[in-house]
Motif scaffolding. Structure first.
Motif, mmCIF file in Angstrom:
data_model
loop_
_atom_site.group_PDB
_atom_site.id
_atom_site.type_symbol
_atom_site.label_atom_id
_atom_site.label_comp_id
_atom_site.label_asym_id
_atom_site.label_seq_id
_atom_site.Cartn_x
_atom_site.Cartn_y
_atom_site.Cartn_z
ATOM 1 N N THR A 1 0.839 -1.193 0.000
ATOM 2 C CA THR A 1 0.000 0.000 0.000
ATOM 3 C C THR A 1 0.875 1.244 0.000
ATOM 4 O O THR A 1 1.862 1.328 0.737
ATOM 5 C CB THR A 1 -0.915 0.009 1.233
ATOM 6 O OG1 THR A 1 -1.676 -1.198 1.244
ATOM 7 C CG2 THR A 1 -1.849 1.211 1.213
ATOM 8 N N TYR A 2 0.511 2.226 -0.808
ATOM 9 C CA TYR A 2 1.298 3.446 -0.916
ATOM 10 C C TYR A 2 1.198 4.231 0.391
ATOM 11 O O TYR A 2 0.175 4.193 1.077
ATOM 12 C CB TYR A 2 0.798 4.276 -2.098
ATOM 13 C CG TYR A 2 1.871 5.085 -2.768
ATOM 14 C CD1 TYR A 2 2.919 4.464 -3.427
ATOM 15 C CD2 TYR A 2 1.848 6.474 -2.736
ATOM 16 C CE1 TYR A 2 3.916 5.206 -4.043
ATOM 17 C CE2 TYR A 2 2.835 7.222 -3.343
ATOM 18 C CZ TYR A 2 3.877 6.588 -3.993
ATOM 19 O OH TYR A 2 4.870 7.319 -4.585
ATOM 20 N N PRO A 3 2.259 4.956 0.780
ATOM 21 C CA PRO A 3 2.278 5.635 2.084
ATOM 22 C C PRO A 3 1.082 6.540 2.353
ATOM 23 O O PRO A 3 0.576 6.596 3.474
ATOM 24 C CB PRO A 3 3.578 6.439 2.041
ATOM 25 C CG PRO A 3 4.460 5.669 1.127
ATOM 26 C CD PRO A 3 3.558 5.099 0.081
ATOM 27 N N PHE A 4 0.607 7.251 1.327
ATOM 28 C CA PHE A 4 -0.480 8.197 1.570
ATOM 29 C C PHE A 4 -1.815 7.483 1.751
ATOM 30 O O PHE A 4 -2.716 8.015 2.403
ATOM 31 C CB PHE A 4 -0.533 9.229 0.448
ATOM 32 C CG PHE A 4 0.747 10.012 0.350
ATOM 33 C CD1 PHE A 4 1.124 10.872 1.375
ATOM 34 C CD2 PHE A 4 1.597 9.863 -0.728
ATOM 35 C CE1 PHE A 4 2.320 11.577 1.316
ATOM 36 C CE2 PHE A 4 2.794 10.558 -0.798
ATOM 37 C CZ PHE A 4 3.155 11.424 0.230
ATOM 38 N N GLU A 5 -1.951 6.280 1.209
ATOM 39 C CA GLU A 5 -3.127 5.478 1.500
ATOM 40 C C GLU A 5 -3.061 4.961 2.933
ATOM 41 O O GLU A 5 -4.077 4.919 3.645
ATOM 42 C CB GLU A 5 -3.228 4.310 0.511
ATOM 43 C CG GLU A 5 -4.381 3.352 0.779
ATOM 44 C CD GLU A 5 -5.753 4.005 0.727
ATOM 45 O OE1 GLU A 5 -6.699 3.418 1.293
ATOM 46 O OE2 GLU A 5 -5.885 5.093 0.137
ATOM 47 N N SER B 1 10.317 12.342 -13.486
ATOM 48 C CA SER B 1 11.270 11.315 -13.056
ATOM 49 C C SER B 1 10.566 10.073 -12.520
ATOM 50 O O SER B 1 11.106 8.967 -12.611
ATOM 51 C CB SER B 1 12.227 11.884 -11.998
ATOM 52 O OG SER B 1 11.531 12.428 -10.899
ATOM 53 N N ARG B 2 9.359 10.209 -11.986
ATOM 54 C CA ARG B 2 8.630 9.047 -11.456
ATOM 55 C C ARG B 2 8.391 8.008 -12.549
ATOM 56 O O ARG B 2 8.672 6.826 -12.370
ATOM 57 C CB ARG B 2 7.303 9.518 -10.861
ATOM 58 C CG ARG B 2 6.399 8.392 -10.371
ATOM 59 C CD ARG B 2 5.126 8.979 -9.797
ATOM 60 N NE ARG B 2 4.238 7.943 -9.287
ATOM 61 C CZ ARG B 2 3.494 8.085 -8.213
ATOM 62 N NH1 ARG B 2 3.539 9.207 -7.518
ATOM 63 N NH2 ARG B 2 2.684 7.133 -7.815
ATOM 64 N N GLU B 3 7.860 8.455 -13.671
ATOM 65 C CA GLU B 3 7.609 7.537 -14.786
ATOM 66 C C GLU B 3 8.895 6.868 -15.239
ATOM 67 O O GLU B 3 8.956 5.658 -15.482
ATOM 68 C CB GLU B 3 6.966 8.313 -15.943
ATOM 69 C CG GLU B 3 6.825 7.525 -17.238
ATOM 70 C CD GLU B 3 7.942 7.787 -18.239
ATOM 71 O OE1 GLU B 3 8.467 6.809 -18.803
ATOM 72 O OE2 GLU B 3 8.297 8.962 -18.454
ATOM 73 N N ALA B 4 9.961 7.658 -15.338
ATOM 74 C CA ALA B 4 11.218 7.128 -15.849
ATOM 75 C C ALA B 4 11.879 6.172 -14.861
ATOM 76 O O ALA B 4 12.474 5.165 -15.266
ATOM 77 C CB ALA B 4 12.162 8.277 -16.180
ATOM 78 N N PRO C 1 15.066 4.354 4.428
ATOM 79 C CA PRO C 1 13.786 4.591 3.749
ATOM 80 C C PRO C 1 13.984 5.091 2.324
ATOM 81 O O PRO C 1 15.083 5.477 1.941
ATOM 82 C CB PRO C 1 13.116 5.637 4.647
ATOM 83 C CG PRO C 1 14.243 6.337 5.309
ATOM 84 C CD PRO C 1 15.295 5.300 5.538
ATOM 85 N N PHE C 2 12.883 5.144 1.571
ATOM 86 C CA PHE C 2 13.044 5.349 0.135
ATOM 87 C C PHE C 2 11.750 5.824 -0.515
ATOM 88 O O PHE C 2 10.672 5.765 0.067
ATOM 89 C CB PHE C 2 13.462 4.021 -0.517
ATOM 90 C CG PHE C 2 12.431 2.922 -0.350
ATOM 91 C CD1 PHE C 2 11.576 2.592 -1.388
ATOM 92 C CD2 PHE C 2 12.308 2.226 0.847
ATOM 93 C CE1 PHE C 2 10.614 1.595 -1.226
ATOM 94 C CE2 PHE C 2 11.369 1.215 1.002
ATOM 95 C CZ PHE C 2 10.504 0.908 -0.037
ATOM 96 N N TYR C 3 11.888 6.291 -1.738
ATOM 97 C CA TYR C 3 10.770 6.645 -2.606
ATOM 98 C C TYR C 3 10.164 5.341 -3.112
ATOM 99 O O TYR C 3 10.853 4.523 -3.735
ATOM 100 C CB TYR C 3 11.293 7.501 -3.755
ATOM 101 C CG TYR C 3 10.271 8.019 -4.727
ATOM 102 C CD1 TYR C 3 9.011 8.462 -4.310
ATOM 103 C CD2 TYR C 3 10.575 8.091 -6.082
ATOM 104 C CE1 TYR C 3 8.090 8.955 -5.219
ATOM 105 C CE2 TYR C 3 9.661 8.594 -7.003
ATOM 106 C CZ TYR C 3 8.420 9.019 -6.563
ATOM 107 O OH TYR C 3 7.509 9.504 -7.474
ATOM 108 N N GLN C 4 8.883 5.135 -2.862
ATOM 109 C CA GLN C 4 8.273 3.819 -3.034
ATOM 110 C C GLN C 4 8.284 3.289 -4.470
ATOM 111 O O GLN C 4 8.128 2.089 -4.692
ATOM 112 C CB GLN C 4 6.826 3.854 -2.539
ATOM 113 C CG GLN C 4 6.677 4.398 -1.114
ATOM 114 C CD GLN C 4 7.320 3.517 -0.063
ATOM 115 O OE1 GLN C 4 6.823 2.446 0.244
ATOM 116 N NE2 GLN C 4 8.438 3.965 0.497
ATOM 117 N N ILE C 5 8.484 4.163 -5.448
ATOM 118 C CA ILE C 5 8.522 3.721 -6.840
ATOM 119 C C ILE C 5 9.647 2.716 -7.067
ATOM 120 O O ILE C 5 9.524 1.798 -7.886
ATOM 121 C CB ILE C 5 8.694 4.934 -7.780
ATOM 122 C CG1 ILE C 5 7.487 5.868 -7.656
ATOM 123 C CG2 ILE C 5 8.866 4.485 -9.232
ATOM 124 C CD1 ILE C 5 6.146 5.220 -7.915
#
Length: 404
Positions: free
Chosen positions: A10-14, A98-101, A124-128
């Motif tokens: 689940t994504y952090p904001f959810e 940058s997210r898509e890439a 920790p990290f960017y979930q993508i």
């Protein structure tokens, strides 16, 4: 359905939405959100003017490779910023943010048919990063941040057998959420590992232009490679206008580096259908060509951090990060977990922060985000200051209750 979708978390904001479910914050205070890293500064007029002036471009299908003008503008910015000369035709590629890439790159370079494929991610990290690894058929391996090094990752702790199976390393510098910047010595180590084991390095540098000291400008990966006498072999850098120029809605960025990788990545994206709108391309040329608005933007962030950091530090454990627009705050002094802190702060003071445990994974015996919250200082100075004061008041209330 693709069974790998079931491996996604689940994504952090959810998770945050679920945490706040049923909580009604006090109506006496207007909401202040430090939760999402979405720039709130005004979009520069020169970018808006470029958009309006290029609306005729909507009548044409855009090329996935982007226009020569945009590739040249990006290459020119890289040369000015990092002192690195790239071939705009083969070593630069515009992308839809940058997210898509970051996601698509893993689908291009990871060979999921090879047993035991690994993608190394910060933690920790960017979930993508995690989602991209899983959907490419690889296993994420998490490099925990080290508080003793201002939260830079401890890559030396990764076993050799993991490096031997690694196909892709995601690096984020300046980091999200910690703001840590990778040093030249770190890059020397990572390049040596890439040479030895043959993995690709994807360097996420979308926060590179937000820093607080003109004498400590964040080191870029291409710049580090040049300083170490290397070219861009197995190195791809990704950046974006979203934070630099306050245009997250444009979804405009670039990838640059290894020409052989970019050639295959272009093939993937041609089928993927992610060509950047001609209007956004024209506006991006204007944005990459101007530094005055970037300097002004950086000064606004510096003013906020100068005011807010000591306020928060008076009640919680935090210090100025290397760069980026987040404060990574240790809340354990409050006596609450990161999730409890976030929930009660929202309920009592209508301030939203993001629990650090939502941005990390349990790895090697701990969750390095546990006990921390991420504060995104993206609003104007007055709003950030008011939010910080509410956090101070909240912590004073907790201390008083414990002492009673």
């Amino acid at each position: 359905m693709n069974p790998l979708l079931d491996t996604l978390q689940t994504y952090p904001f959810e998770k945050l939405r679920v945490l706040f479910a049923g909580v009604t914050p006090t109506a006496a205070l207007k909401p202040i959100s430090f939760g999402i890293g979405e720039p709130k500064h005004a979009t520069p007029a020169l970018i808006k003017d470029a958009i309006v002036g290029s609306l005729d471009g909507l009548a044409s299908y855009p090329a996935t490779a982007g226009t020569e003008a945009l590739r040249t503008a990006i290459a020119g910015w890289i040369a000015r910023r990092y002192g690195v000369t790239l071939d705009a035709a083969t070593e630069v590629l515009p992308v839809s943010g940058s997210r898509e890439a970051l996601f698509a790159l893993a689908q291009t370079v990871v060979d999921g048919s090879r047993p035991g494929a690994v993608v190394v991610c910060p933690n920790p990290f960017y979930q993508i990063y995690e989602g991209a690894a899983l959907l490419a058929g690889a296993t994420p391996y998490f490099a925990n941040s080290d508080p003793a090094r201002n939260f830079a990752c401890d890559y030396a702790a990764i076993p050799e057998d993991v490096w031997a199976r690694t196909q892709l390393l995601y690096v984020c510098s300046p980091g999200n959420p910690t703001g840590a910047v990778i040093t030249l010595d770190d890059w020397r180590e990572l390049f040596a590992l890439s040479d030895k084991y043959g993995f690709v390095i994807a360097s996420d540098e979308c926060y590179s232009e937000i820093y607080f000291d003109e004498d400590r400008v964040p080191l870029g990966s291409l710049e580090a490679a040049r300083a170490l006498g290397r070219d861009a072999t197995r190195l791809v850098v990704l950046s974006s206008l979203s934070k630099r120029s306050n245009v997250p809605g444009m979804r405009s960025g670039f990838v640059a580096g290894d020409a052989a990788i970019l050639k295959r990545f272009l093939l993937y994206r041609t089928y993927h259908g992610c060509a950047l709108s001609p209007v956004w391309q024209s506006a991006s040329v204007a944005a990459w060509g101007d530094e005055a608005h970037v300097v002004e933007n950086r000064a606004m962030y510096a003013a906020k951090f100068k005011t807010v950091t000591p306020m928060i530090a008076s009640v919680l454990d935090v210090k100025l990060p290397d760069a980026a627009f987040y404060l990574w705050v240790d809340v354990r002094r409050s006596g609450l977990s990161d999730t409890e802190f976030a929930k009660r702060l929202y309920a009592d003071y209508n301030v939203t922060v993001l629990p650090g445990s939502y941005l990390a994974r349990d790895a090697h015996g701990l969750n390095p985000g546990s006990g921390f919250v991420r504060i995104a200082l993206v609003a104007e100075v007055a709003e950030c200051t008011e939010g910080a004061q509410r956090i101070v008041d909240f912590c004073h209330g907790l201390a008083k209750a414990r002492a009673a």
